[in-house]
Design a protein around this motif. Structure first.
Motif, short mmCIF file in Angstrom:
data_model
loop_
_atom_site.label_atom_id
_atom_site.label_comp_id
_atom_site.label_asym_id
_atom_site.label_seq_id
_atom_site.Cartn_x
_atom_site.Cartn_y
_atom_site.Cartn_z
N UNK A 1 14.89 -60.52 48.32
CA UNK A 1 15.73 -60.87 47.17
C UNK A 1 17.09 -61.40 47.64
N UNK A 2 17.67 -60.77 48.64
CA UNK A 2 18.95 -61.23 49.19
C UNK A 2 18.83 -62.64 49.76
N UNK A 3 17.65 -62.97 50.29
CA UNK A 3 17.40 -64.30 50.84
C UNK A 3 17.08 -65.33 49.77
N UNK A 4 17.06 -64.90 48.49
CA UNK A 4 16.80 -65.83 47.40
C UNK A 4 15.34 -66.06 47.10
N UNK A 5 14.48 -65.21 47.64
CA UNK A 5 13.04 -65.36 47.43
C UNK A 5 12.58 -64.46 46.29
N UNK A 6 11.64 -64.96 45.49
CA UNK A 6 11.05 -64.12 44.45
C UNK A 6 9.78 -63.43 44.94
N UNK A 7 9.46 -63.59 46.22
CA UNK A 7 8.30 -62.91 46.81
C UNK A 7 8.52 -61.40 46.74
N UNK A 8 7.50 -60.67 46.32
CA UNK A 8 7.49 -59.21 46.22
C UNK A 8 8.46 -58.69 45.15
N UNK A 9 8.89 -59.53 44.22
CA UNK A 9 9.85 -59.11 43.20
C UNK A 9 9.13 -58.88 41.86
N UNK A 10 9.82 -58.22 40.96
CA UNK A 10 9.35 -58.03 39.58
C UNK A 10 7.98 -57.38 39.51
N UNK A 11 7.77 -56.36 40.33
CA UNK A 11 6.52 -55.62 40.30
C UNK A 11 5.38 -56.27 41.06
N UNK A 12 5.63 -57.42 41.67
CA UNK A 12 4.60 -58.09 42.45
C UNK A 12 4.69 -57.65 43.91
N UNK A 13 3.64 -57.91 44.66
CA UNK A 13 3.64 -57.58 46.08
C UNK A 13 3.04 -56.22 46.34
N UNK A 14 3.24 -55.73 47.55
CA UNK A 14 2.59 -54.47 47.95
C UNK A 14 3.02 -53.30 47.08
N UNK A 15 2.06 -52.52 46.67
CA UNK A 15 2.33 -51.28 45.95
C UNK A 15 1.47 -50.18 46.57
N UNK A 16 1.61 -48.97 46.08
CA UNK A 16 0.87 -47.85 46.67
C UNK A 16 -0.64 -48.05 46.59
N UNK A 17 -1.12 -48.58 45.50
CA UNK A 17 -2.57 -48.79 45.35
C UNK A 17 -3.10 -49.78 46.39
N UNK A 18 -2.40 -50.89 46.57
CA UNK A 18 -2.80 -51.90 47.56
C UNK A 18 -2.75 -51.32 48.96
N UNK A 19 -1.67 -50.62 49.27
CA UNK A 19 -1.51 -50.07 50.62
C UNK A 19 -2.49 -48.94 50.89
N UNK A 20 -2.79 -48.16 49.88
CA UNK A 20 -3.79 -47.10 50.04
C UNK A 20 -5.16 -47.72 50.36
N UNK A 21 -5.49 -48.81 49.69
CA UNK A 21 -6.75 -49.51 49.98
C UNK A 21 -6.73 -50.06 51.40
#
Length: 174
Positions: free
Chosen positions: A26-46
């Motif tokens: 976010x500090x770098x100006x990227x919307x990657x992994x923002x607003x609930x998108x990207x890695x979460x516990x369910x994805x990482x658990x899998x």
């Protein structure tokens, strides 16, 4: 410093590192992994259950996390503005690469990815792919410094927001 598979009990530490990486993006100006998108516990658990989630350990502390996927990535089936150099070869894919903020800027991400490349080769894979958001200049520079070749673009979500640059690297075991 070494790499090992993550265990379920590591999930809290992994999520802390992911949260920190999310802030950096976010500090770098990227919307990657923002607003609930990207890695979460369910994805990482899998990822952990499939033994894809790898940890970088230093002095008995988790300082990095990444997913080393050993199945074909469905998002890589269609590539635009380029082509895969090795389209018919089995490959690993590096996803969800993140470091503890205390070790950033020390070249450790390069070391971590080098470990993942070795792990890929040791598992019988001679080709590795990685993708990143167009604004993730850090990962783009890291990929280039490790000899990855930009192959084109893919979409992981709706156009144009889901656009990602894709890279690949052939590994030699002489």
């Amino acid at each position: 410093m070494y790499v090992c598979p993550a265990k379920t009990e590591d999930l809290h530490s992994i999520m802390d590192i992911i949260a920190s990486a999310r802030q950096l993006l976010a500090q770098d100006g990227s919307d990657q992994w923002q607003n609930g998108e990207g890695p979460n516990e369910e994805i990482l658990k899998a990822d952990i259950d499939k033994q894809w989630c790898q940890l970088l350990i230093h002095e008995n502390k988790i300082i990095g996390t990444a997913t080393l996927m050993t199945e074909a990535d469905p998002f890589y089936q269609e590539i635009y503005a380029g082509h895969w150099l090795y389209p018919d070869q089995p490959y690993t894919t590096i996803h969800r690469l993140a470091l503890d903020p205390s070790v950033r800027g020390q070249g450790i991400s390069r070391n971590f990815v080098s470990h993942l490349l070795t792990l890929s080769l040791n598992q019988g894979y001679h080709f590795v792919r990685i993708d990143t958001h167009p604004k993730n200049r850090r990962l783009q520079a890291l990929a280039a410094s490790l000899g990855f070749i930009q192959s084109g673009i893919i979409y992981v979500a709706e156009k144009p927001k889901g656009l990602r640059y894709v890279y690949e690297k052939a590994l030699e075991n002489n």
